[in-house]
Design a protein around this motif. Structure first.
Motif, short mmCIF file in Angstrom:
data_model
loop_
_atom_site.label_atom_id
_atom_site.label_comp_id
_atom_site.label_asym_id
_atom_site.label_seq_id
_atom_site.Cartn_x
_atom_site.Cartn_y
_atom_site.Cartn_z
N SER B 160 0.81 -1.22 0.00
CA SER B 160 0.00 0.00 0.00
C SER B 160 0.85 1.27 0.00
N ASN B 161 1.99 1.24 0.63
CA ASN B 161 2.84 2.43 0.61
C ASN B 161 3.86 2.38 -0.50
N GLY B 162 4.22 1.20 -0.92
CA GLY B 162 5.31 1.10 -1.88
C GLY B 162 4.87 1.01 -3.31
N LEU B 163 3.99 0.08 -3.60
CA LEU B 163 3.72 -0.21 -5.00
C LEU B 163 2.48 0.49 -5.55
N TYR B 164 1.48 0.65 -4.69
CA TYR B 164 0.18 1.02 -5.23
C TYR B 164 0.11 2.39 -5.85
N GLN B 165 0.87 3.33 -5.33
CA GLN B 165 0.84 4.66 -5.93
C GLN B 165 1.41 4.62 -7.34
N LEU B 166 2.45 3.83 -7.51
CA LEU B 166 3.06 3.71 -8.83
C LEU B 166 2.09 3.03 -9.80
N ILE B 167 1.44 1.99 -9.33
CA ILE B 167 0.45 1.31 -10.16
C ILE B 167 -0.69 2.25 -10.52
N ARG B 168 -1.15 2.98 -9.52
CA ARG B 168 -2.22 3.95 -9.77
C ARG B 168 -1.77 4.98 -10.80
N MET B 169 -0.51 5.37 -10.73
CA MET B 169 0.01 6.36 -11.67
C MET B 169 -0.12 5.87 -13.11
N TYR B 170 0.26 4.62 -13.33
CA TYR B 170 0.09 4.05 -14.67
C TYR B 170 -1.39 4.05 -15.05
N ARG B 171 -2.22 3.55 -14.16
CA ARG B 171 -3.63 3.39 -14.49
C ARG B 171 -4.28 4.74 -14.78
N VAL B 172 -4.04 5.70 -13.92
CA VAL B 172 -4.66 7.01 -14.09
C VAL B 172 -4.20 7.67 -15.38
N GLN B 173 -2.89 7.64 -15.61
CA GLN B 173 -2.37 8.37 -16.76
C GLN B 173 -2.63 7.65 -18.08
N MET B 174 -2.93 6.36 -17.99
CA MET B 174 -3.35 5.64 -19.19
C MET B 174 -4.86 5.76 -19.39
N GLY B 175 -5.52 6.40 -18.42
CA GLY B 175 -6.97 6.52 -18.53
C GLY B 175 -7.68 5.19 -18.49
N MET B 176 -7.32 4.38 -17.50
CA MET B 176 -7.93 3.05 -17.41
C MET B 176 -9.38 3.15 -16.98
N ILE B 218 -3.66 -3.11 -19.29
CA ILE B 218 -3.00 -1.80 -19.23
C ILE B 218 -1.81 -1.74 -20.16
N GLN B 219 -1.19 -2.88 -20.38
CA GLN B 219 -0.03 -2.91 -21.26
C GLN B 219 -0.43 -2.61 -22.70
N ALA B 220 -1.55 -3.21 -23.11
CA ALA B 220 -2.05 -2.93 -24.44
C ALA B 220 -2.33 -1.44 -24.60
N LYS B 221 -2.95 -0.89 -23.60
CA LYS B 221 -3.27 0.54 -23.64
C LYS B 221 -1.99 1.37 -23.72
N PHE B 222 -1.00 0.92 -22.97
CA PHE B 222 0.26 1.66 -22.94
C PHE B 222 0.93 1.67 -24.30
#
Lengths: 228, 228
Positions: B160-176, B218-222
């Motif tokens: 929750s402190n380490g990985l999730y913000q980074l994952i959220r960053m990908y998701r948000v900026q890819m417009g998931m 998300i990879q396809a979107k990326f």
DNA sequence: TAACCATGAATTGTCGACAATCTTAAAGAA
DNA sequence: TTCTTTAAGATTGTCGACAATTCATGGTTA
């Protein structure tokens, strides 16, 4: 900057130096586990300002060696049986993954080099009977090579900067030397073979078992230690 | 102090506030990925001193949102396909573990509560057709509950402190937003059932698959995003 | 022209001092 | 006595300034 736990990275700044020094002292127990940290005191001791010290404290927090509470201060992490289990559960999952990836990625010459390293350790071990340092260092070296062979930078960072100092802290302070030397050697050998065959699934399984065995070993020692 | 990524933790200090604000801006893209960070500029913008800002920067580095180089400065992490894969490999291993532990530990009433949450999300989803926010939040909520149910504090922190913000960053900026809504719901349901039956092995497997599917998505979107 | 070296500007690292908060201990009330 | 309150002391959080390093610009030389 990325402070690597194993290879000697360049130390450029004063807080780098304090970080590395404190890390060693905490891992080795010179700074007692669970003890409160006084910023003014330590700053004076290391001959730096509080700002520099706090920079180092922040990094120590990132690798789980100290804990901070706002407006209260820092405390060296306390070694507990619960935490030991937690950390090893995580370690098992992550190094299992690393081992699987290594099996997928590792080239033939890399595998040979790793085999050679292992034999070298065995020889050194035989010569220096009873001396524990080589075993510990050898074990670390072996695991580190596999971790690096995973080629996953995030995973490498997580393990070598995040978990390994804490694991080392348990091992060092429990005085892990021990009867697991030859057994561990066989386990290492089996892991290498699986990697050589590019059998990722088996390599992962074997690594997880190897780590479980290591956990059982240290846990027993810990419980004996606590009952004293 | 431990900054939780999901639940609103108490913000006591100025650097806490800056940390939370910057984190949101980085994740949402207001502060552009890969961009250089100027300490004097940002300090002025947030109305704090550089010392306070640097404290926040240290924490952002701990959750992998920025990278530092000594005597050079900070840079917001760059979103790349390689890093996405690396992070998801780690996530899969860790959340798989969390799910297995949850299956071992979770009490009957906790499972019921989780089921209820899922149904609630489904209903909300039907009402707010096309609105993606609820899906994202719902998904996070689901995963977070399972992570917490693992009862492994170290693992909880790591995710929750380490990985999730980074994952959220990908998701948000890819417009998931997307077509995976109903499919994800079914997968969530299957996971809950495995947990309910205390079938840790199956729960772990299903979670790993669920995450793999999410990764493929998300990879396809990326890749589509990068080719533009 | 291209490569190399100064010089100055800007940025980061470090410092000491002040402000805000917590801890401790003593004094007073129930 | 025991609990609460309060004040002093110590500790952490924050600030602005200085030192050390890096980066950019322009000039010099091959």
């Amino acid at each position: 900057m990325t402070q690597d736990a194993f290879s000697k990275t360049q130390i450029t700044t004063a807080s780098d130096q304090v970080f590395v020094d404190m890390r060693r002292e905490i891992v080795e127990g010179s700074i007692e586990q669970g003890s409160k940290i006084s910023e003014p005191e330590l700053a004076k001791r290391y001959g730096v300002s509080r700002a520099t010290l706090r920079e180092a404290l922040n990094r120590l927090e990132s690798c789980y060696l100290i804990e901070r509470k706002a407006n209260v201060g820092c405390r060296v992490v306390a070694l507990t049986a619960e935490r030991l289990i937690e950390v090893y559960q995580v370690r098992s999952a992550l190094e299992g993954l690393a081992c699987r990836l290594a099996a997928d990625n590792m080239a033939a010459d890399e595998v040979q080099s790793l085999k050679q390293l292992l034999n070298q350790h065995l020889q050194t071990q035989r010569v220096k009977e009873g001396e524990s340092y080589y075993q510990e260092a050898g074990d670390l070296d072996f695991h580190y090579r596999i971790i690096k062979a995973s080629k996953n930078d995030h995973l490498i960072h997580l393990l070598s900067n995040g978990l390994y100092q804490l694991i080392r802290m348990y091992r060092v302070q429990m005085g892990m030397v021990g009867p697991r030397v030859s057994k561990a050697f066989d386990e290492h050998l089996a892991i290498i073979n699986a990697i050589e065959n590019h059998d990722g699934e088996l390599a992962e399984l074997l690594m997880k078992r190897h780590i479980s065995a290591s956990q059982a070993n240290i846990q027993a020692k810990f419980e004996r230690y606590q009952s004293m």
